[in-house]
Every structure is written in structure tokens, then in C-alpha cells.
Design an enzyme around this catalytic site. Structure first.
Site, PDB file in Angstrom:
ATOM      1  N   GLY A  35     -20.031 -23.524 -68.558  1.00 27.12           N
ATOM      2  CA  GLY A  35     -20.723 -24.334 -67.545  1.00 27.12           C
ATOM      3  C   GLY A  35     -19.989 -25.654 -67.355  1.00 27.12           C
ATOM      4  N   HIS A  36     -19.701 -26.332 -68.465  1.00 29.75           N
ATOM      5  CA  HIS A  36     -18.953 -27.595 -68.390  1.00 29.75           C
ATOM      6  C   HIS A  36     -17.565 -27.366 -67.791  1.00 29.75           C
ATOM      7  CE1 HIS A  36     -21.593 -28.279 -72.057  1.00 29.75           C
ATOM      8  NE2 HIS A  36     -21.942 -29.305 -71.299  1.00 29.75           N
TER       9      HIS A  36
HETATM   10  P1  AMP Z   1     -24.608 -31.810 -70.890  1.00 30.63           P
HETATM   11  O1  AMP Z   1     -23.433 -31.773 -71.818  1.00 30.63           O
HETATM   12  O2  AMP Z   1     -25.670 -30.833 -71.219  1.00 30.63           O
HETATM   13  O3  AMP Z   1     -25.111 -33.207 -70.641  1.00 30.63           O
HETATM   14  O4  AMP Z   1     -24.047 -31.314 -69.503  1.00 30.63           O
HETATM   15  C1  AMP Z   1     -22.964 -31.953 -68.873  1.00 30.63           C
HETATM   16  C2  AMP Z   1     -22.861 -31.457 -67.463  1.00 30.63           C
HETATM   17  O5  AMP Z   1     -22.631 -30.046 -67.462  1.00 30.63           O
HETATM   18  C3  AMP Z   1     -24.152 -31.697 -66.665  1.00 30.63           C
HETATM   19  O6  AMP Z   1     -23.798 -32.081 -65.348  1.00 30.63           O
HETATM   20  C4  AMP Z   1     -24.803 -30.345 -66.700  1.00 30.63           C
HETATM   21  O7  AMP Z   1     -25.665 -30.112 -65.618  1.00 30.63           O
HETATM   22  C5  AMP Z   1     -23.593 -29.435 -66.640  1.00 30.63           C
HETATM   23  N1  AMP Z   1     -23.939 -28.104 -67.134  1.00 30.63           N
HETATM   24  C6  AMP Z   1     -24.508 -27.785 -68.329  1.00 30.63           C
HETATM   25  N2  AMP Z   1     -24.726 -26.464 -68.412  1.00 30.63           N
HETATM   26  C7  AMP Z   1     -24.308 -25.934 -67.243  1.00 30.63           C
HETATM   27  C8  AMP Z   1     -24.290 -24.609 -66.705  1.00 30.63           C
HETATM   28  N3  AMP Z   1     -24.756 -23.579 -67.386  1.00 30.63           N
HETATM   29  N4  AMP Z   1     -23.783 -24.437 -65.465  1.00 30.63           N
HETATM   30  C9  AMP Z   1     -23.320 -25.492 -64.748  1.00 30.63           C
HETATM   31  N5  AMP Z   1     -23.308 -26.753 -65.196  1.00 30.63           N
HETATM   32  C10 AMP Z   1     -23.795 -26.976 -66.421  1.00 30.63           C
END
Ligand code: AMP
Length: 278
Positions: A35-36
């Protein structure tokens, strides 16, 4: 790729970037997954330079245990990022971001009145604190955020406009496991039984499409919550059908032009969120 672990190291690496007017920025809390990486690739495609931050931001955690157990895997994260066109990984210490307590309270346009807002008091203000500090340091032209955190993207867009930040927010689609579970750093905290149950969330959300013609939005939400809760590993905290622009839960199907279905579900103590467009 330079890994900067302090503000001074970041400043040094930043000064060497050739085209500072075209920086793409991907803020993360690490424990990186596809995702990241999809956001990083989008940035690399659009921008001359890409900066990725890895910072578990204490001010957005309203639950101490969640902050303490949040996975931290910097070395593995850097290995993944080595394979993307990343210029700088900024993995600062808390003191670099918060040299003293951040007492700022942001106008979030009321977008925090719904969904995660009331259930995670202070969460979105903490997000605004860290994101604005990171924007001030990185000065990106583009910043990439995942729709996995649908409310977060809406709120960030709001305060970026409100505060006149000269940058464009780019929302990116949710990346899922092959069984439908939205990829999340927190998925690694699930027990095998919880991990096996978790795809039930997305599968159930998708049923809204066929139920839409037969029931009201509130009835559909109730049916889906009941179905998720039939799995003993899962416990719905909320499931709502909202106006995707105002984030307000709708009463009638024609209350809004763009509809989103969002939910938070416990696989205790882990809390999973997901959403789909309707
Ligand atoms: P986090 O590390 O959870 O703060 O996420 C960092 C970024 O990655 C944020 O913009 C999240 O929305 C994005 N993100 C996390 N998981 C996913 C996913 N499965 N698909 C797309 N973007 C994601």
C-alpha cells in the site's frame, strides 16, 4: 537513497536535491507494505524527487497500547524503498519533529465530527500537527495519501486549502491482499485466527452494492454490521454510509452525489478500518 535520522541529516541531504520545486512526499509510520509502496511509485512517476518519511507520530495515538505495539521495522522498510526511486528516507526522532509540546489546535472544518473523529479523540488534530510540520520541513509540490484512510485524506485536503499550503494532495487507491483485506501495518499484529477472519470485512462491505436497491442506508449498515459480527473474531465498532464530500452519514440514498461506505472493526485489541465507494 539517503536515510536521514535527524533534522540536521535531512537538511544536509535536502540541500543536495537538484529540483526542490518538484518534490513528491509520502508520509508514513513505517512497517511498509505494498500500500505504501504504491504511493511511493506514484510519486516517483510524477516528481523529480521523492521523499518518504517514517515517523510513528505520538500525537495522533489516543491509545497508549496502540502506540507501544505499533510495528517498527526501519531496516526492512529501507530495503523495500531501495528498490523504488526514493531520494531521501526521513526517519526523525520525536525531538526533531516536536522540540517542545505541540499545542496547536487545527480547524478541520467539522470533517472530524464523524467516523474516526469521535471514536479517536485528538487523532486528526495530531495528524494535522505532524503533517504540517513535515510539509514545512520537506516543502513538497505533491503529497501522496492512501484512500485506506479516507477521512484522513479529506481532512488533509481541507487544512492544506485552509492554510494555503502551495502543494497538491494526491489520493491513491486502496491496495488489498489477494483475499480482499486492505493492507495495513496493523495486520501483522493479528493472530492467525484473526487474520483468517479479517477478509470477511471487505467481503461483507461489497454486499452493500446489491442491498442498496432494497433497504435504506441505515438498514444496509445494520445488516452488514450484523453479518461482520457473526464471525466470533470480529466486532464492528461502526459502519456507516456517508456523503463522500461532507463525510456526513446519509439518511436517504439520494442525499448525496458521491457515496462511501466506511467501517472500523475490532479484532481485539487490533482495530481495522476499511472503506469502499458505492
Ligand atoms: P500509515 O503508515 O498507516 O500512516 O500510512 C501511510 C500512508 O499509506 C497513508 O497515506 C495511508 O493511507 C497509506 N496506506 C496505508 N495502507 C494503504 C493501503 N492498503 N492502500 C493504499 N494506501 C495505504
Amino acid at each position: 537513497m539517503i536515510v536521514a535520522k535527524t533534522l540536521a541529516e535531512f537538511a544536509q541531504a535536502y540541500s543536495n536535491l537538484e529540483n526542490k520545486a518538484d518534490i513528491g512526499f509520502v508520509p508514513t509510520m513505517g512497517a511498509l507494505h505494498e500500500g505504501h509502496i504504491s504511493l511511493v511509485k506514484e510519486s516517483a512517476k510524477r516528481c523529480s524527487h521523492t521523499v518518504v518519511s517514517i515517523f510513528v507520530n505520538p500525537t495522533q495515538f489516543n491509545n497508549k497500547q496502540d502506540l507501544e505495539t505499533y510495528p517498527r521495522t526501519l531496516e526492512a522498510d529501507c530495503k523495500l524503498l531501495e528498490e523504488c526511486a526514493v531520494d531521501i528516507v526521513f526517519a526523525p526522532r520525536v525531538i526533531d519533529i516536536y522540540p517542545q509540546e505541540d499545542t496547536r489546535v487545527f480547524d478541520l472544518g467539522g470533517l472530524d465530527n464523524y467516523g474516526e473523529g469521535p471514536r479517536r479523540p485528538g487523532h486528526f488534530n495530531g495528524v494535522a500537527q505532524v503533517v504540517t510540520r513535515l510539509f514545512d520541513i520537506v516543502k513538497p509540490a505533491y503529497a501522496f495519501f492512501g484512500e485506506k484512510d479516507f477521512q484522513q485524506v479529506a481532512i488533509i485536503k481541507y487544512f492544506v486549502k485552509d492554510l494555503n499550503y502551495p502543494l497538491t494532495i494526491v489520493p491513491c487507491s486502496i491496495i488489498r491482499e489477494s483475499d480482499g483485506l486492505a493492507k495495513s501495518s496493523r495486520n501483522t499484529l493479528l493472530t492467525p485466527a484473526q487474520r483468517a477472519a479479517a477478509p470477511h470485512i471487505y467481503k461483507t462491505l461489497c454486499k452493500a452494492v446489491e442491498l442498496k436497491g432494497k433497504y435504506s442506508p441505515k438498514e444496509v449498515a445494520a445488516i452488514l454490521a450484523k453479518e461482520i459480527d457473526e464471525n466470533p473474531e470480529l466486532e464492528t465498532e461502526y459502519i456507516e454510509i456517508i456523503d463522500a464530500d461532507t463525510l456526513r452519514p446519509i439518511e436517504n440514498w439520494n442525499d448525496a452525489e458521491n457515496l462511501r461506505l466506511w467501517c472500523a472493526v475490532y479484532a481485539r485489541p487490533v482495530r481495522l478500518i476499511d472503506n469502499i465507494g458505492l
